[in-house]
Enzyme design. Structure first.
Site, PDB file in Angstrom:
ATOM      1  N   ASP A   1      26.649   3.382  53.961  1.00 39.19           N
ATOM      2  CA  ASP A   1      25.620   2.448  54.436  1.00 39.19           C
ATOM      3  C   ASP A   1      26.023   1.999  55.840  1.00 39.19           C
ATOM      4  O   ASP A   1      27.084   1.396  56.029  1.00 39.19           O
ATOM      5  CB  ASP A   1      25.541   1.248  53.483  1.00 39.19           C
ATOM      6  CG  ASP A   1      24.415   0.289  53.853  1.00 39.19           C
ATOM      7  OD1 ASP A   1      23.854   0.410  54.958  1.00 39.19           O
ATOM      8  OD2 ASP A   1      24.098  -0.590  53.033  1.00 39.19           O
TER       9      ASP A   1
ATOM     10  N   ASP B   1      19.537   4.594  57.281  1.00 40.09           N
ATOM     11  CA  ASP B   1      20.912   4.097  57.371  1.00 40.09           C
ATOM     12  C   ASP B   1      21.693   4.240  56.057  1.00 40.09           C
ATOM     13  O   ASP B   1      22.732   3.596  55.894  1.00 40.09           O
ATOM     14  CB  ASP B   1      20.925   2.634  57.816  1.00 40.09           C
ATOM     15  CG  ASP B   1      20.174   1.716  56.859  1.00 40.09           C
ATOM     16  OD1 ASP B   1      19.515   2.239  55.934  1.00 40.09           O
ATOM     17  OD2 ASP B   1      20.235   0.487  57.032  1.00 40.09           O
ATOM     18  N   GLU B   2      21.203   5.075  55.140  1.00 39.68           N
ATOM     19  CA  GLU B   2      21.886   5.246  53.863  1.00 39.68           C
ATOM     20  C   GLU B   2      21.901   6.714  53.439  1.00 39.68           C
ATOM     21  O   GLU B   2      20.897   7.413  53.584  1.00 39.68           O
ATOM     22  CB  GLU B   2      21.207   4.434  52.758  1.00 39.68           C
ATOM     23  CG  GLU B   2      21.299   2.930  52.925  1.00 39.68           C
ATOM     24  CD  GLU B   2      20.608   2.196  51.788  1.00 39.68           C
ATOM     25  OE1 GLU B   2      21.005   1.050  51.490  1.00 39.68           O
ATOM     26  OE2 GLU B   2      19.669   2.770  51.194  1.00 39.68           O
TER      27      GLU B   2
END
Length: 422
Positions: free
Chosen positions: A9, A104-105
């Site tokens: 993350d 973003d993951e």
């Protein structure tokens, strides 16, 4: 249960990306806004800004009051997507990325021979080092490692920023008790109220709740899935199918008059049509929703013959536009959706158009030839815009609005630069 999932993350991704791209912002409070307006809100905040109480959703004018020295910058979605692909490559250089879940993951499945705790921790350190070396030191990641992906995601949230946490099966469920209910992935505001109604007021009581109780609280199998995930079981993903493609845009003051708003609708339609073709789908319905500047809302949907043709969709947009009430009223927001999608490979074209032409002995070109020509034109336009950008060629209805409705990055959807770039 073995460690099987590693979750990455990226911390405050949009704000960190701006600090990465603009060195003068490093170490300073930064807020990222979709448009440069005091009435807009921050879609991301750096950790320096978060220290002043600024978070996602904070109004720009309020952010300036909370932190007078904050730097508000306009979002650059295309740059974030380019940076995202570099970050994926950096992680991939250390371990295979099983799936990218959002901008973003991402998560990685741990092979059976790499599940020792020391080995997984070393992989996490390798990932952090690769990101710093291959991308830059201003993009930090929090990494979680656990027996399943859901727990790995929770672990990545528990030691932010730039954290690393390993959750072993023997740590469960006590290690989760420090969290709030709203911290749990899948528990939103409405779900939190439903849990309260079932006597669940904290994570400890959630972990102790039986499988049947959670099923009842969720009202679906999602409660069963959570019960299993809390105990370290791997639960297969639920397959989802795309049912619609759409876009919406809040109009800038100069785009609110009907003529300018009409052009924005055409741009939104062309963007949605390109995404439709990219996914290999056909639309069987077209809907438009308008919100007027002085209040009021209007929406309408029409059924259409299954299509992905740019010109046909443009005609549908114009048809719906003419149906709107208050023809002279300025707009505040426009939304459009191509719905009732079907896979192009599963569609059987209609025979009626050709039969009507034959029965009436019409001299015009057969429908299939006309369709083939339109398809060839649409395909050529897609190739040009893919290589040179959407403003290189477009249908005339969008003229004057190509700078409006820029790329946006929603949760769970990473724009394809070949399709989305302006």
């Amino acid at each position: 249960m073995d460690l099987s999932a590693l979750f990455v993350d990226f911390d405050a991704y949009f704000a960190s990306a701006e600090q990465h791209m603009q060195p003068f912002l490093r170490g300073k409070p930064v807020g990222v806004a979709p448009v440069m307006a005091e009435s807009s809100c921050c879609i991301a905040a750096s950790y320096e800004a978060k220290a002043h109480g600024i978070k996602t959703g904070t109004r720009v004018s309020d952010a300036r009051k909370l932190c007078p020295g904050i730097h508000i910058v306009e979002a650059q979605p295309a740059r974030y997507v380019e940076l995202h692909h570099r970050l994926v490559a950096a992680v991939e250089s250390c371990i295979h990325v099983e799936a990218v879940l959002s901008i973003d993951e991402m998560w990685c499945w741990l092979p059976y021979n790499l599940r020792e705790t020391e080995t997984t921790v070393q992989i996490a350190h390798n990932i952090k080092a690769a990101i710093h070396e291959q991308v830059g030191p201003w993009i930090n990641s929090s990494i979680g490692i656990a027996p399943n992906r859901w727990l790995a995601k929770m672990a990545s949230k528990m030691r932010k920023p730039n954290g690393l946490l390993v959750i072993q099966a023997c740590d469960l469920p006590e290690i989760l008790h420090e969290l709030e209910l709203r911290d749990m992935h899948g528990v939103g505001r409405a779900m939190e109220l439903r849990l309260h109604a079932h006597g669940i007021h904290d994570v400890r009581s959630l972990c102790l709740a039986g499988r049947r109780k959670l099923h009842t609280a969720w009202g679906s199998i999602e409660g069963d899935r959570l019960w299993l995930q809390l105990r370290g079981h791997e639960v297969p993903d639920v397959e989802t199918e795309r049912h619609s493609v759409g876009h919406s845009h809040v109009l800038a003051p100069e785009k609110r008059p009907p003529a300018e708003a009409h052009a924005v609708l055409h741009k939104l339609t062309q963007k949605a049509g390109q995404r439709l073709r990219h996914h290999g789908m056909l639309a069987c319905s077209f809907s438009v929703s308008l919100r007027y500047l002085r209040g009021g809302h209007w929406a309408e949907e029409i059924r259409i013959e299954a299509t992905d043709d740019a010109l046909t969709l443009a005609r549908c947009a114009s048809r719906l536009w003419k149906m709107r009430p208050h023809q002279a009223e300025p707009m505040l927001k426009i939304s459009m959706v191509l719905g009732r999608l079907i896979h192009a490979g599963n569609y059987t074209p209609s025979l009626f158009t050709q039969l009507v032409q034959e029965n009436m002995a019409l001299e015009e070109e057969p429908a299939e030839k006309d369709d083939a020509r339109r398809h060839a034109v649409t395909e050529a336009m897609d190739k040009i815009t893919s290589k040179f950008g959407r403003q290189s060629v477009y249908l005339g209805g969008a003229h004057g609005a190509m700078e409006a409705a820029p790329m946006r990055i929603s949760f769970g959807h990473i724009p394809d630069l070949d399709v989305e770039a302006d």
